[in-house]
Design an enzyme around this catalytic site. Structure first.
Site, short mmCIF file in Angstrom:
data_model
loop_
_atom_site.label_atom_id
_atom_site.label_comp_id
_atom_site.label_asym_id
_atom_site.label_seq_id
_atom_site.Cartn_x
_atom_site.Cartn_y
_atom_site.Cartn_z
N ARG A 27 7.39 52.44 101.07
CA ARG A 27 6.89 51.13 100.69
C ARG A 27 7.69 50.52 99.54
O ARG A 27 7.98 49.34 99.52
CB ARG A 27 5.43 51.26 100.28
CG ARG A 27 4.84 49.96 99.78
CD ARG A 27 3.68 50.19 98.85
NE ARG A 27 2.47 50.56 99.55
CZ ARG A 27 1.36 50.94 98.91
NH1 ARG A 27 1.34 51.03 97.62
NH2 ARG A 27 0.29 51.25 99.59
N TYR A 28 8.01 51.37 98.57
CA TYR A 28 8.75 50.91 97.40
C TYR A 28 10.22 51.28 97.55
O TYR A 28 10.55 52.25 98.25
CB TYR A 28 8.20 51.60 96.15
CG TYR A 28 6.79 51.20 95.77
CD1 TYR A 28 6.51 49.93 95.30
CD2 TYR A 28 5.75 52.11 95.87
CE1 TYR A 28 5.22 49.57 94.92
CE2 TYR A 28 4.45 51.76 95.50
CZ TYR A 28 4.20 50.50 95.02
OH TYR A 28 2.93 50.15 94.65
N ARG B 4 11.04 55.19 96.08
CA ARG B 4 10.22 56.38 96.29
C ARG B 4 9.55 56.36 97.65
O ARG B 4 9.24 55.29 98.18
CB ARG B 4 9.19 56.56 95.19
CG ARG B 4 8.36 55.34 94.86
CD ARG B 4 8.13 55.32 93.34
NE ARG B 4 7.12 54.37 92.92
CZ ARG B 4 7.36 53.08 92.70
NH1 ARG B 4 8.56 52.58 92.93
NH2 ARG B 4 6.41 52.29 92.30
N CYS C 20 -7.62 69.25 103.69
CA CYS C 20 -8.05 69.28 102.30
C CYS C 20 -9.10 70.37 102.14
O CYS C 20 -9.83 70.67 103.09
CB CYS C 20 -8.70 67.96 101.90
SG CYS C 20 -7.59 66.56 102.05
N CYS D 246 -13.49 64.42 100.50
CA CYS D 246 -14.16 63.53 99.56
C CYS D 246 -14.68 62.33 100.33
O CYS D 246 -13.93 61.69 101.06
CB CYS D 246 -13.17 63.07 98.49
SG CYS D 246 -12.16 64.41 97.85
N CYS E 157 -12.64 59.01 100.56
CA CYS E 157 -11.21 59.12 100.83
C CYS E 157 -10.65 57.85 101.46
O CYS E 157 -11.16 57.35 102.45
CB CYS E 157 -10.93 60.30 101.76
SG CYS E 157 -9.16 60.51 102.06
N ARG F 244 -7.69 57.59 102.84
CA ARG F 244 -6.84 57.90 103.99
C ARG F 244 -7.66 58.58 105.08
O ARG F 244 -7.16 59.41 105.83
CB ARG F 244 -5.68 58.77 103.51
CG ARG F 244 -4.36 58.38 104.15
CD ARG F 244 -3.19 59.08 103.48
NE ARG F 244 -2.58 58.27 102.46
CZ ARG F 244 -2.11 58.74 101.30
NH1 ARG F 244 -2.19 60.03 101.02
NH2 ARG F 244 -1.57 57.93 100.42
N ASP G 178 -10.30 51.53 97.19
CA ASP G 178 -9.65 50.71 98.22
C ASP G 178 -10.67 50.18 99.21
O ASP G 178 -11.81 50.63 99.26
CB ASP G 178 -8.61 51.56 98.96
CG ASP G 178 -7.47 51.98 98.06
OD1 ASP G 178 -7.08 51.18 97.18
OD2 ASP G 178 -6.97 53.11 98.22
N ASP H 78 -4.55 48.96 94.38
CA ASP H 78 -3.56 49.02 95.45
C ASP H 78 -3.97 47.90 96.40
O ASP H 78 -4.97 48.03 97.12
CB ASP H 78 -3.60 50.39 96.14
CG ASP H 78 -2.24 50.85 96.59
OD1 ASP H 78 -1.40 49.98 96.91
OD2 ASP H 78 -2.01 52.07 96.66
N LYS I 40 0.96 48.35 94.37
CA LYS I 40 -0.07 48.49 93.35
C LYS I 40 0.14 47.44 92.26
O LYS I 40 1.27 47.11 91.92
CB LYS I 40 0.02 49.89 92.71
CG LYS I 40 -0.28 51.02 93.69
CD LYS I 40 -0.06 52.36 93.00
CE LYS I 40 -0.47 53.54 93.85
NZ LYS I 40 0.46 53.81 94.97
#
Ligand SMILES: *Cc1c(COP(=O)(O)O)cnc(C)c1O
Ligand code: SF4
Length: 375
Positions: A117-118, A121, A130, A134, A137, A139, A298, A335, A342
């Site tokens: 995206r950037y 990075r 995981c 959570c 989450c 994602r 998000d 974000d 972000k």
């Protein structure tokens, strides 16, 4: 583990197991509580939680390590740990504005599991597993779907892409939880990334110090340090998660030469309070972990009941800045939907601006004027 060991939970079904087993991350992951019937043995579930568990089947996986479950209040459904573990029925409803892929990662997936995206990075989603799923989450569209890690063939494609793009200076290994990779796979991934000369920084995104601190062994710390500079980004949300075992896990990383930062997500009814964030960050800084981002939740599907208005986060930052060490003040991060990147928000410190003169309010409420240079 050396130092003080966590006591075994004083409660069935875990009070009689072997302590060595309990302290092994393999045991914790293998013995995750992963269904409603099992959870019924641990918590006194409410009807709402039972409905949440049944209605979210197929929506987002449920699972929790015995260690993390044992931090929760067995009888109080509003416990801040328990709310991160046990689904509520609201999770099964998509609200206006929510998206399956809130951060627009799919359009930027340049090869399988690599998001670019950037400019400098990339984000490598190396596993979808995981230790704890959570409930908030972001994602969730991919996390826990099949419970598998990238194959070496998929990884090879990602490494080739990074190799071919010299503008990439940093690789963020995430998932899922990047430290669900076993030591051998992790060594492989890190060594491949480190062999690319233009990559400066490797970042590892993991919630293991919180959800399964047994994962942070001396061997793991040595592996990470061997491919340094490695930054570990962990994810504490509440002071009750910062146990002595968790603090030891962080210390083991820092002692080995790994830089450790924390990202928290602002969650309604869990940590949306300046005193909770202050206490969490005070403990983190004391264990040499620097608060990096306080994330605005998000617009992922089914998590509106966790979201706070932007003003809540701004109020928290306002309550920290100046009143507490600057080391304890994270950046409030949004974000923005659609994957455009972000942004960070700060409370309004500027009262007025005229010509060369800017008037600020300070943390005490007093005002002061700053003069720009005449040229
Ligand atoms: C968050 C994120 C990063 C890292 O952003 P920083 O502001 O450097 O922490 C990089 N790539 C993607 C796709 C991200 O979502
Ligand atoms: S550890 Fe991270 S990726 Fe895994 S469920 Fe929690 S928030 Fe999602």
């Amino acid at each position: 583990m050396h130092g003080s060991s966590p006591p075994l939970p004083q409660r069935a079904p875990w009070h009689e197991i072997d302590l060595q087993d309990y302290l092994s991350w393999g045991w914790q992951v293998k013995n995750r509580v992963s269904g409603a019937a099992e959870l019924e043995e641990v918590f006194d579930l409410t009807d709402e939680e039972r409905q949440g568990l049944s209605q979210t089947q197929g929506v987002f996986r449920f699972g929790v390590t015995p260690y993390y479950a044992s931090l929760a209040d067995f009888s109080n459904p509003d416990c801040p740990i328990r709310r991160q573990i046990v689904p509520r029925p609201a999770e099964a409803t998509v609200q206006i504005g929510e998206r399956a892929d809130p951060l627009g990662e799919e359009p930027r997936e340049v090869v399988p599991n690599l998001v670019h995206r950037y400019p400098d990075r990339v984000l490598l989603l190396a596993t979808d597993r995981c230790p704890v799923y959570c409930r908030f989450c972001t994602r969730r569209r991919i996390v826990g779907r099949v419970e598998r890690q990238s194959t070496r063939a998929q990884l090879a494609e990602a490494f080739e892409y990074i190799q071919a793009h010299p503008q990439i200076r940093e690789v963020i290994v995430s998932g899922g939880d990047a430290l669900m990779l076993g030591n051998n796979q992790l060594r492989y991934v890190l060594s491949q990334i480190r062999s690319i000369p233009h990559v400066d920084i490797i970042r590892i995104a993991t919630r293991m110090p919180v959800t399964c601190p047994m994962r942070i062994t001396d061997t793991l710390a040595e592996i990470l340090a061997a491919y340094g500079p490695v930054y570990v980004m962990t994810h504490f949300n509440h002071p009750a998660e910062h146990t002595s075992v968790a603090a030891q896990a962080c210390a083991r990383l820092v002692d080995a030469g790994v830089v450790v930062y924390n990202q928290s997500v602002l969650l309604r009814g869990i940590n949306d309070d300046v005193e909770i964030i202050r206490e969490l960050n005070r403990r983190l800084v004391r264990s040499r972990v620097t608060p990096y981002y306080l994330h605005q939740c998000d617009l992922a599907e089914g998590i509106e009941h966790f979201r706070t208005p932007l003003s809540t986060g701004l109020g928290i930052i306002d309550g920290l800045r100046g009143h507490s060490s600057g080391l304890m003040v994270p950046q409030l991060c949004v974000d923005v939907p659609g994957g455009l990147g972000k942004v960070t928000l700060v409370p309004e410190w500027v009262v007025s601006q005229k010509g060369r003169s800017t008037t600020f309010r300070t943390y005490t409420g007093e005002t002061a004027e700053y003069l720009d240079p005449s040229e």
